[in-house]
Design an enzyme around this catalytic site. Structure first.
Site, PDB file in Angstrom:
ATOM      1  N   LYS A  83       0.444  -1.014  -0.239  1.00  9.56           N
ATOM      2  CA  LYS A  83      -0.124  -0.008   0.224  1.00  9.56           C
ATOM      3  C   LYS A  83       0.754   1.021   0.039  1.00  9.56           C
ATOM      4  O   LYS A  83       1.980   1.627   1.288  1.00  9.56           O
ATOM      5  CB  LYS A  83      -1.015   0.124   1.333  1.00  9.56           C
ATOM      6  CG  LYS A  83      -2.437  -0.079   1.301  1.00  9.56           C
ATOM      7  CD  LYS A  83      -2.637   0.192   2.466  1.00  9.56           C
ATOM      8  CE  LYS A  83      -3.903   0.343   2.451  1.00  9.56           C
ATOM      9  NZ  LYS A  83      -5.468   0.607   3.781  1.00  9.56           N
TER      10      LYS A  83
HETATM   11  O1  G3P Z   1      -8.846   1.443   5.094  1.00 11.16           O
HETATM   12  C1  G3P Z   1      -8.775   2.501   4.783  1.00 11.16           C
HETATM   13  C2  G3P Z   1      -8.734   2.308   6.174  1.00 11.16           C
HETATM   14  O2  G3P Z   1      -8.606   2.568   7.221  1.00 11.16           O
HETATM   15  C3  G3P Z   1      -9.460   4.043   6.834  1.00 11.16           C
HETATM   16  O3  G3P Z   1     -10.380   4.034   7.602  1.00 11.16           O
HETATM   17  O4  G3P Z   1     -12.069   4.838   9.363  1.00 11.16           O
HETATM   18  O5  G3P Z   1      -9.586   4.765   9.527  1.00 11.16           O
HETATM   19  O6  G3P Z   1     -10.671   6.680   7.679  1.00 11.16           O
HETATM   20  P1  G3P Z   1     -11.343   5.392   8.313  1.00 11.16           P
END
Ligand code: G3P
Length: 218
Positions: A83
């Site tokens: 990633k």
């Molecule tokens: O895979 C990306 C994800 O983990 C981000 O989520 O909730 O941190 O915006 P969030």
């Protein structure tokens, strides 16, 4: 649509393996930190639990170090996806790593223009962050639709749209409606997607009525 689990918690993955729902896993530095474990150990364990892609994120911000970190992460297991952030340095690293047949998930995508550049850099997956756009009053799902519409018109683009930053069941449903290839879903949201009070009530009624028959199937 494929479901990836958005977690670095091995127990959460184990608890869901018997459902058939888990097509892959995504992690990021925040999720790795929450696991309290070394990235190499937890990614190796996650890769052994599923056959599908497991995203492990680089933490460098410069191209050269991102490529070095990406090569290191990729050798942990064959199903590792590296990633990288959707930055100039990140997309150069994406191009270099994909040229070495390493799968790359370009993350922190917040516009269709960025998604086009990720595809040009050879990204295997692009991760538009729906929830974070919603959090600032933008239309996260609208971005998913826009990227899917653009990618669909160009057969030369084989980058897969991985809807990320999923906050609730409606995001999963809407991502499916708008044509996302994958949604990466926190385990908690998957359980919310499953639940419906009428299903619970129906099971309760069936059980009560069945008990009245005095029968047992086995
Ligand atoms: O895979 C990306 C994800 O983990 C981000 O989520 O909730 O941190 O915006 P969030």
């Amino acid at each position: 649509m494929k479901f990836f689990l958005d977690t670095a918690n091995v127990q959460e993955v184990n608890d869901l393996l018997d459902t058939g729902w888990v097509d892959g896993i995504t992690t990021n530095p925040t999720l790795i930190a929450a696991s309290g474990r070394r990235i190499s150990e937890v990614i190796q364990e996650l890769c052994a639990l599923v056959d599908g892609p497991v995203s492990a994120e680089v933490t460098a911000v410069d191209y050269e170090t991102m490529v070095k970190e990406g090569r290191y992460l990729a050798q942990i297991a064959p199903n590792v996806v590296v990633k990288v952030p959707l930055t100039f340095e990140g997309l150069k690293a994406c191009y270099a790593l994909t040229q070495e047949d390493i799968m790359v998930n370009v993350t922190l995508c917040f516009s269709s223009g960025q998604a086009l550049l990720a595809a040009k850099s050879g990204a295997t997956f692009v991760s538009p962050f729906v929830g974070r756009l919603d959090d600032v009053g933008h239309d996260g799902m609208g971005l998913i639709q826009e990227i899917c519409e653009i990618y669909t018109q160009h057969p030369d683009i084989d980058t897969l749209v991985l809807a990320a930053s999923i906050r609730h069941p409606l995001h999963v449903i809407q991502a499916a409606q708008r044509g996302a290839d994958i949604a990466t879903i926190p385990p908690k949201v998957l359980h919310q997607l499953l639940k419906h009070p009428l299903t619970d009530k129906g099971v309760e009624t069936f059980s009560k009525d069945w008990q009245k028959t005095g029968q047992s199937i086995l």
